[in-house]
Design a protein around this motif. Sequence first.
Motif, PDB file in Angstrom:
ATOM      1  N   GLU B 128       6.669  -3.535   8.493  1.00  0.00           N
ATOM      2  CA  GLU B 128       6.328  -4.362   7.328  1.00  0.00           C
ATOM      3  C   GLU B 128       5.320  -3.674   6.417  1.00  0.00           C
ATOM      4  O   GLU B 128       5.407  -3.757   5.190  1.00  0.00           O
ATOM      5  CB  GLU B 128       5.775  -5.710   7.810  1.00  0.00           C
ATOM      6  N   GLY B 134      -0.126  -5.383   1.589  1.00  0.00           N
ATOM      7  CA  GLY B 134      -0.410  -6.719   2.089  1.00  0.00           C
ATOM      8  C   GLY B 134       0.647  -7.753   1.772  1.00  0.00           C
ATOM      9  O   GLY B 134       0.504  -8.913   2.143  1.00  0.00           O
ATOM     10  N   PRO B 136       4.056  -9.545   2.430  1.00  0.00           N
ATOM     11  CA  PRO B 136       5.006  -9.603   3.552  1.00  0.00           C
ATOM     12  C   PRO B 136       6.447  -9.632   3.054  1.00  0.00           C
ATOM     13  O   PRO B 136       7.189 -10.559   3.325  1.00  0.00           O
ATOM     14  CB  PRO B 136       4.619 -10.902   4.253  1.00  0.00           C
ATOM     15  N   TYR B 280      -2.876  -4.018  -7.744  1.00  0.00           N
ATOM     16  CA  TYR B 280      -1.974  -5.003  -7.154  1.00  0.00           C
ATOM     17  C   TYR B 280      -0.510  -4.578  -7.244  1.00  0.00           C
ATOM     18  O   TYR B 280      -0.132  -3.808  -8.123  1.00  0.00           O
ATOM     19  CB  TYR B 280      -2.184  -6.373  -7.794  1.00  0.00           C
ATOM     20  N   PHE B 295       6.740 -12.015  -5.289  1.00  0.00           N
ATOM     21  CA  PHE B 295       5.753 -11.935  -4.223  1.00  0.00           C
ATOM     22  C   PHE B 295       4.694 -10.927  -4.653  1.00  0.00           C
ATOM     23  O   PHE B 295       5.003  -9.782  -4.944  1.00  0.00           O
ATOM     24  CB  PHE B 295       6.432 -11.526  -2.912  1.00  0.00           C
ATOM     25  N   TYR B 296       3.448 -11.389  -4.673  1.00  0.00           N
ATOM     26  CA  TYR B 296       2.359 -10.643  -5.289  1.00  0.00           C
ATOM     27  C   TYR B 296       1.230 -10.480  -4.288  1.00  0.00           C
ATOM     28  O   TYR B 296       0.958 -11.404  -3.513  1.00  0.00           O
ATOM     29  CB  TYR B 296       1.920 -11.461  -6.508  1.00  0.00           C
ATOM     30  N   GLY B 297       0.585  -9.349  -4.281  1.00  0.00           N
ATOM     31  CA  GLY B 297      -0.563  -9.159  -3.391  1.00  0.00           C
ATOM     32  C   GLY B 297      -1.097  -7.750  -3.492  1.00  0.00           C
ATOM     33  O   GLY B 297      -0.600  -6.939  -4.279  1.00  0.00           O
ATOM     34  N   PRO B 298      -2.130  -7.460  -2.694  1.00  0.00           N
ATOM     35  CA  PRO B 298      -2.706  -6.115  -2.727  1.00  0.00           C
ATOM     36  C   PRO B 298      -1.702  -5.106  -2.183  1.00  0.00           C
ATOM     37  O   PRO B 298      -1.086  -5.334  -1.144  1.00  0.00           O
ATOM     38  CB  PRO B 298      -3.927  -6.224  -1.823  1.00  0.00           C
ATOM     39  N   LEU B 303      -7.613  -3.453   5.097  1.00  0.00           N
ATOM     40  CA  LEU B 303      -7.396  -4.760   5.713  1.00  0.00           C
ATOM     41  C   LEU B 303      -6.059  -5.392   5.323  1.00  0.00           C
ATOM     42  O   LEU B 303      -5.362  -5.921   6.192  1.00  0.00           O
ATOM     43  CB  LEU B 303      -8.568  -5.698   5.409  1.00  0.00           C
ATOM     44  N   PRO B 304      -5.674  -5.375   4.029  1.00  0.00           N
ATOM     45  CA  PRO B 304      -4.356  -5.939   3.696  1.00  0.00           C
ATOM     46  C   PRO B 304      -3.224  -5.265   4.473  1.00  0.00           C
ATOM     47  O   PRO B 304      -2.329  -5.939   5.001  1.00  0.00           O
ATOM     48  CB  PRO B 304      -4.228  -5.684   2.193  1.00  0.00           C
ATOM     49  N   ASN B 307      -3.243  -6.322   7.997  1.00  0.00           N
ATOM     50  CA  ASN B 307      -2.653  -7.650   8.189  1.00  0.00           C
ATOM     51  C   ASN B 307      -1.144  -7.571   8.380  1.00  0.00           C
ATOM     52  O   ASN B 307      -0.577  -8.269   9.220  1.00  0.00           O
ATOM     53  CB  ASN B 307      -2.967  -8.556   6.995  1.00  0.00           C
ATOM     54  N   LEU B 310      -0.559  -6.288  11.789  1.00  0.00           N
ATOM     55  CA  LEU B 310      -0.792  -7.357  12.771  1.00  0.00           C
ATOM     56  C   LEU B 310       0.359  -8.347  12.802  1.00  0.00           C
ATOM     57  O   LEU B 310       0.723  -8.861  13.858  1.00  0.00           O
ATOM     58  CB  LEU B 310      -2.092  -8.092  12.434  1.00  0.00           C
ATOM     59  N   SER B 311       0.954  -8.644  11.621  1.00  0.00           N
ATOM     60  CA  SER B 311       2.059  -9.607  11.628  1.00  0.00           C
ATOM     61  C   SER B 311       3.241  -9.023  12.393  1.00  0.00           C
ATOM     62  O   SER B 311       3.957  -9.748  13.092  1.00  0.00           O
ATOM     63  CB  SER B 311       2.433 -10.038  10.206  1.00  0.00           C
TER      64      SER B 311
END
Lengths: 424, 424
Positions: B128, B134, B136, B280, B295-298, B303-304, B307, B310-311
């Motif tokens: 992923e 970050g 998903p 972004y 779908f939006y994110g860092p 850390l992102p 994550n 980790l998922s």
Amino acid sequence: METIQIGMLGLGTVGSGVLQMIQHNEDKVVNVTGRQLNVKRVLVNHPERHQDVAENIELTTSVEDVINDDEIQIVLELIGGIHPAKEYIEAALRNHKNVVTANKDLLATYGPELVKLAHDHHCDLMYEASVAGGIPILRTITNSFAADKITEVKGIVNGTTNYILTQMSQQGWSYDQALKAAQQLGFAEADPTNDVTGKDAAYKMVILSQFAFGTQLAVDDFAVTGIDHLNGFDVQQAGKFGYVIKLVGIAQVIDDGVFVEVAPTLVPADHPLATINNEYNAVMVTGEAVGDTLFYGPGAGGLPTANSVLSDIISVTKNLVLKTNGNFFNNYQRQYIPAAPRDVVYPYFLSIMMPDVPGQMLKLTQIMTEIDASFSQITQTEADGLAHVVIITHEMTAQQLADFKARVAKDSSINLGAAYKVLK
Amino acid sequence: METIQIGMLGLGTVGSGVLQMIQHNEDKVVNVTGRQLNVKRVLVNHPERHQDVAENIELTTSVEDVINDDEIQIVLELIGGIHPAKEYIEAALRNHKNVVTANKDLLATYGPELVKLAHDHHCDLMYEASVAGGIPILRTITNSFAADKITEVKGIVNGTTNYILTQMSQQGWSYDQALKAAQQLGFAEADPTNDVTGKDAAYKMVILSQFAFGTQLAVDDFAVTGIDHLNGFDVQQAGKFGYVIKLVGIAQVIDDGVFVEVAPTLVPADHPLATINNEYNAVMVTGEAVGDTLFYGPGAGGLPTANSVLSDIISVTKNLVLKTNGNFFNNYQRQYIPAAPRDVVYPYFLSIMMPDVPGQMLKLTQIMTEIDASFSQITQTEADGLAHVVIITHEMTAQQLADFKARVAKDSSINLGAAYKVLK
């Protein structure tokens, strides 16, 4: 190839979309799950109105025909409302049928009870379509934030009100004009109460909070303000300050508490939520590790909602293949404590009417000083001999806002028309 | 409680983020999976530099210590690059370890081979974090569009170039100025080649296409244009026409073919992708049923990205609990046929320098007429005795664009500086 037999309760827009998608995308479903899907029986009130599908599907007016059919492994509940949907779902689960539903009212009201019943009977109960139609937000929170601490989930989760607000902001229409247009275009129902009072959004925030924070709250646990008293003048004034007014549902972790609210909210024009227009929905999820994320898509509509239903059906089907049904859709649980009003801090937009006479502004500033709050931006205009004062405050607590309202209420010459949160 | 032992290869920013998240969110992970996660061994080059974590974790310089450890059930590959990451992952899979990686270069290049190896050994291979840090997005495509036909996936999938483009557009900076600022702030590496030439984005489009369309293509199968020759003047001109220039990766189903490209692209100012700024990322997925979603994110950051890793770890852990490892992360497969240039239709932004003398514009319009294309907007400015003509065309095919370029190339007095697609 093994076929998974599906029983459906209700055959409206979403149900028709589900039938259409199962036919059109058969190849892909087989590719992904190794199984064929077949809708075997459908509960309808008026079989004679659905003769177009009757060739391949058994239509019935008896729910028992569906939930007692031994071949049926998945029951789709698409009739909506609390009763008899609840009783049908319970009966299906007791008959060891996996259940997929789009019923937000039911899940927001009786979610924990139904989830437990499903688990006790080793059945899946999935309801992705209950929040934000075509946006796969529940599964994303469950799967992709499982190791992160979500600190906030907020968003535009009602398409009807977002359509109305977009028209009020972009066309300069009044609430009544925009509502009428929304009804003509099918974006608002003849009785729009559930949407415009914020109740529909509140149901969705209950479900989102449960997924984000593991909390079990009820719609009565938090404040819900709709857009039905929203003033076109305030929308325009907010625009002049660089904001758009959106109906925002917010659920925010503050220390050990959670602050939940649905209310008209000022969103800065360059904020990602400000560009979500018309019938679209968007949910922002903020995680301690991941930071801000946003998920955007159609909030309603037959096919988008059907897609969410289908994604649940495919998850159930995969579980049937793997023999892993009966796990919680979301198995994160935590105790809910409402955040204290002194810990909830926002700037506010205040819209005030008062007589245009000397000394009035002094009274207002005195009240603000008494509660230890201060102004960031002020505009005063005049209409019909009244001064219309619009203020953006600096940050203040919900407690300070309550104090402000109480003091203003005692002064009959100051009429507070609106007090809305301002997002940063 | 059972503990899932994890072995890690590499301990950089993402690895440190993973360690931090496993510690901080232990309660939630236990709540969700019923298992504890523990990083047992980590492969590092210089153990002496990681004494801060050495108390709880065995540091080793030998990969065998990690992949031959019988207790370890999940191996995280976080060293990046093709070799020796590929060999390490292969060895881990052959030892029946589930593998989680953030390695886009490797997955874009050897994905199908590694996926098959994992499946043959009944192990999970999840990645992923390889696309859009970050966000998903891969799991969302797999789980939530399984029954829909995705017709297009496009987006801003490289944070470095998006930061540079945002600065060029908002500050009026040149490419070199913006690159230098990005490097100073850590948004661009000392050697930014992979990012600015579009190669990094191309890797991600390979993986996204695989998930969206089930196709297996290579980065050499499609055109990739970076931002390293982008002109500040063109960015400003696009702005005046109401567009922002973004590095957009696009993969689009056209009839039975797929059109894939990474290139600077004009995005209308009110398009959801236009508001994605700085580091972004955002991915838009269009489904036949669901319509447009975003779908939006860092796009990066320790850390992102951690994550997303980790998922994956939690998905693998759930599979370990359910004993269902070894299923494909994405099991949708389809043959890839490149779309024909005559079927790929966009408006184009053309930036042309030519002598400021009579007859030049006539030549240009003649060429356009010969290829049966036409102008929508034109601006002409003058600089250093040259005419700078900037054009937005009406829709034309990729074939027409190629014909236009060929004809212009034959005329030494017309210098085509840029030709970029325009999104609707």
